[in-house]
Design a protein around this motif. Structure first.
Motif, PDB file in Angstrom:
ATOM      1  N   MET A   1       0.841  -1.195   0.000  1.00 50.40           N
ATOM      2  CA  MET A   1       0.000   0.000   0.000  1.00 50.40           C
ATOM      3  C   MET A   1       0.883   1.254   0.000  1.00 50.40           C
ATOM      4  SD  MET A   1      -2.865   1.235   2.780  1.00 50.40           S
ATOM      5  CE  MET A   1      -1.657   1.534   4.051  1.00 50.40           C
ATOM      6  N   ILE A   2       0.551   2.196  -0.859  1.00 53.78           N
ATOM      7  CA  ILE A   2       1.284   3.460  -0.924  1.00 53.78           C
ATOM      8  C   ILE A   2       0.643   4.442   0.048  1.00 53.78           C
ATOM      9  CG2 ILE A   2       1.954   5.394  -2.381  1.00 53.78           C
ATOM     10  CD1 ILE A   2       1.874   3.450  -4.756  1.00 53.78           C
ATOM     11  N   VAL A   3       1.447   4.959   0.967  1.00 53.33           N
ATOM     12  CA  VAL A   3       0.949   5.873   1.993  1.00 53.33           C
ATOM     13  C   VAL A   3       1.139   7.309   1.531  1.00 53.33           C
ATOM     14  CG1 VAL A   3       1.144   6.604   4.396  1.00 53.33           C
ATOM     15  CG2 VAL A   3       1.550   4.205   3.788  1.00 53.33           C
ATOM     16  N   LEU A   4       0.030   8.043   1.396  1.00 52.77           N
ATOM     17  CA  LEU A   4       0.102   9.466   1.075  1.00 52.77           C
ATOM     18  C   LEU A   4       0.307  10.255   2.363  1.00 52.77           C
ATOM     19  CD1 LEU A   4      -2.824   9.763  -1.513  1.00 52.77           C
ATOM     20  CD2 LEU A   4      -0.412   9.251  -1.929  1.00 52.77           C
ATOM     21  N   LYS A   5       1.197  11.228   2.317  1.00 54.09           N
ATOM     22  CA  LYS A   5       1.546  11.967   3.519  1.00 54.09           C
ATOM     23  C   LYS A   5       0.738  13.266   3.613  1.00 54.09           C
ATOM     24  CE  LYS A   5       4.796   8.851   4.059  1.00 54.09           C
ATOM     25  NZ  LYS A   5       4.867   8.205   2.737  1.00 54.09           N
ATOM     26  N   SER A   6       0.404  13.631   4.840  1.00 52.15           N
ATOM     27  CA  SER A   6      -0.298  14.892   5.110  1.00 52.15           C
ATOM     28  C   SER A   6       0.700  16.040   5.085  1.00 52.15           C
ATOM     29  CB  SER A   6      -0.960  14.823   6.480  1.00 52.15           C
ATOM     30  OG  SER A   6       0.041  14.825   7.497  1.00 52.15           O
ATOM     31  N   PRO A   7       0.222  17.284   4.988  1.00 51.90           N
ATOM     32  CA  PRO A   7       1.142  18.425   5.051  1.00 51.90           C
ATOM     33  C   PRO A   7       2.010  18.423   6.308  1.00 51.90           C
ATOM     34  CG  PRO A   7      -0.983  19.141   4.229  1.00 51.90           C
ATOM     35  CD  PRO A   7      -1.154  17.709   4.648  1.00 51.90           C
ATOM     36  N   ARG A   8       1.454  18.038   7.446  1.00 52.26           N
ATOM     37  CA  ARG A   8       2.236  17.982   8.685  1.00 52.26           C
ATOM     38  C   ARG A   8       3.347  16.948   8.578  1.00 52.26           C
ATOM     39  NH1 ARG A   8       3.033  15.070  13.146  1.00 52.26           N
ATOM     40  NH2 ARG A   8       1.636  13.434  12.394  1.00 52.26           N
ATOM     41  N   GLU A   9       3.020  15.784   8.051  1.00 46.43           N
ATOM     42  CA  GLU A   9       4.018  14.726   7.907  1.00 46.43           C
ATOM     43  C   GLU A   9       5.103  15.123   6.904  1.00 46.43           C
ATOM     44  OE1 GLU A   9       1.357  10.753   8.891  1.00 46.43           O
ATOM     45  OE2 GLU A   9       1.175  11.688   6.918  1.00 46.43           O
ATOM     46  N   ILE A  10       4.693  15.779   5.843  1.00 50.60           N
ATOM     47  CA  ILE A  10       5.666  16.228   4.839  1.00 50.60           C
ATOM     48  C   ILE A  10       6.627  17.248   5.453  1.00 50.60           C
ATOM     49  CG2 ILE A  10       5.927  17.528   2.691  1.00 50.60           C
ATOM     50  CD1 ILE A  10       3.235  16.167   1.821  1.00 50.60           C
ATOM     51  N   ASN A  11       6.119  18.081   6.317  1.00 45.77           N
ATOM     52  CA  ASN A  11       6.983  19.073   6.952  1.00 45.77           C
ATOM     53  C   ASN A  11       8.035  18.405   7.848  1.00 45.77           C
ATOM     54  OD1 ASN A  11       7.718  21.877   7.552  1.00 45.77           O
ATOM     55  ND2 ASN A  11       6.986  21.411   9.610  1.00 45.77           N
ATOM     56  N   ILE A  12       7.632  17.363   8.555  1.00 45.59           N
ATOM     57  CA  ILE A  12       8.611  16.620   9.363  1.00 45.59           C
ATOM     58  C   ILE A  12       9.629  15.939   8.457  1.00 45.59           C
ATOM     59  CG2 ILE A  12       8.950  14.742  11.011  1.00 45.59           C
ATOM     60  CD1 ILE A  12       6.107  15.327  12.050  1.00 45.59           C
ATOM     61  N   MET A  13       9.167  15.357   7.352  1.00 48.96           N
ATOM     62  CA  MET A  13      10.089  14.718   6.413  1.00 48.96           C
ATOM     63  C   MET A  13      11.037  15.741   5.798  1.00 48.96           C
ATOM     64  SD  MET A  13       7.963  11.705   4.480  1.00 48.96           S
ATOM     65  CE  MET A  13       9.484  11.147   3.703  1.00 48.96           C
ATOM     66  N   ARG A  14      10.544  16.944   5.596  1.00 48.95           N
ATOM     67  CA  ARG A  14      11.402  18.010   5.084  1.00 48.95           C
ATOM     68  C   ARG A  14      12.560  18.267   6.064  1.00 48.95           C
ATOM     69  NH1 ARG A  14       7.593  21.340   4.294  1.00 48.95           N
ATOM     70  NH2 ARG A  14       7.213  20.927   2.085  1.00 48.95           N
ATOM     71  N   GLN A  15      12.249  18.254   7.357  1.00 45.89           N
ATOM     72  CA  GLN A  15      13.282  18.459   8.373  1.00 45.89           C
ATOM     73  C   GLN A  15      14.254  17.291   8.429  1.00 45.89           C
ATOM     74  OE1 GLN A  15      11.631  20.253  12.181  1.00 45.89           O
ATOM     75  NE2 GLN A  15       9.724  19.892  11.077  1.00 45.89           N
ATOM     76  N   ALA A  16      13.735  16.068   8.355  1.00 46.92           N
ATOM     77  CA  ALA A  16      14.605  14.887   8.358  1.00 46.92           C
ATOM     78  C   ALA A  16      15.560  14.915   7.173  1.00 46.92           C
ATOM     79  CB  ALA A  16      13.761  13.612   8.323  1.00 46.92           C
ATOM     80  N   ASN A  17      15.035  15.290   6.031  1.00 50.48           N
ATOM     81  CA  ASN A  17      15.852  15.319   4.821  1.00 50.48           C
ATOM     82  C   ASN A  17      16.825  16.490   4.804  1.00 50.48           C
ATOM     83  OD1 ASN A  17      15.182  13.124   2.695  1.00 50.48           O
ATOM     84  ND2 ASN A  17      13.209  13.653   3.591  1.00 50.48           N
TER      85      ASN A  17
END
Length: 249
Positions: A1-17
């Motif tokens: 299953m492909i998980v679509l990320k919410s804006p909040r989750e994307i923002n955390i991923m932006r920080q991780a990256n």
């Protein structure tokens, strides 16, 4: 299953990256002829932890280090060693992951150390350019393999080959999520690209054959003909306006 990320989750991923991208920038400045690959790993791990993150790779499926350090004919998953020193003219590939507030970041870079050959320089450039060629197709409504085909066409048009045995992947709460993202194949296949997909796209490009083998350490992957290989990877998110690269400074 492909998980679509919410804006909040994307923002955390932006920080991780961001942490991953900054680690790459830091290590490139620190690497000189004579440094051991174990020292590269130590410096990378310290940098990641000082940013409040945890190295994604350390202990992952038994991998013993925080930074994958692959040299010359090594494609991916090179294990750092106190006995291996970087030499003038080496083509160095670093793959780095960071886990931050429940999400992973992932990126790889290849670069030359000291005076490198013209062939090595061209390989590095083509590998990086192939990533950017691929994400030109990373728009909602396109198919996953539109990216794959674009990468393959560009690389082979430059006279190099694309590794088949290792591919990109979805990424988020897990380091490797669905879907797998090959760097080769026919266009128009696979799932539709949708807003909120987070993908680690990572061309691995060889001078000679695309065939690879794994060494006896059960990690280090090398080209079958022992010719040079390069690796370039970023984590991206699909937006309404196309791809956003998360793993850049």
């Amino acid at each position: 299953m492909i998980v679509l990320k919410s804006p909040r989750e994307i923002n955390i991923m932006r920080q991780a990256n961001q942490i991953v991208a900054e680690t790459h920038h830091f290590l490139k400045e620190m690497i000189v002829v004579g440094i051991t690959t174990a020292e590269i790993d130590r410096l990378g791990e310290e940098f990641i932890r000082n940013k409040g993150a945890v190295p994604s790779f350390k202990g992952y499926r038994g991998y013993p280090a925080s930074v994958c350090v692959s040299i010359n004919e090594e494609v991916v998953h090179g294990i750092p060693s106190k006995k291996r020193r970087v030499e003038d003219g080496d083509l160095l590939s670093l793959d780095i992951g960071a886990f931050y507030e429940g999400f992973h970041g992932d990126a790889a870079r290849s670069f030359g150390v000291g005076k490198i050959s013209n062939q090595a320089r061209e390989l590095i450039e083509v590998t990086e350019q192939s990533f950017f060629q691929g994400i030109e197709k990373a728009y909602p409504g396109n198919r996953l393999t539109d990216i794959s085909n674009q990468i393959q066409k560009f690389v082979e048009g430059k006279g190099f080959s694309v590794v088949r045995d290792y591919v990109g992947h979805g990424i988020g709460r897990e380091m490797h999520e669905s879907p797998q993202i090959p760097n080769f194949g026919s266009p128009g296949r696979g799932p539709l690209l949708k807003k909120g997909m987070t993908l680690a796209i990572e061309p691995m490009v060889n001078v000679g054959t695309f065939r690879v083998k794994t060494l006896v350490d059960e990690w280090t992957v090398v080209t079958e003909d022992r010719k040079l290989s390069a690796h370039y990877e970023n984590t991206i998110v699909i937006t309404d306006n196309g791809p956003e690269i998360l793993s850049k400074v």
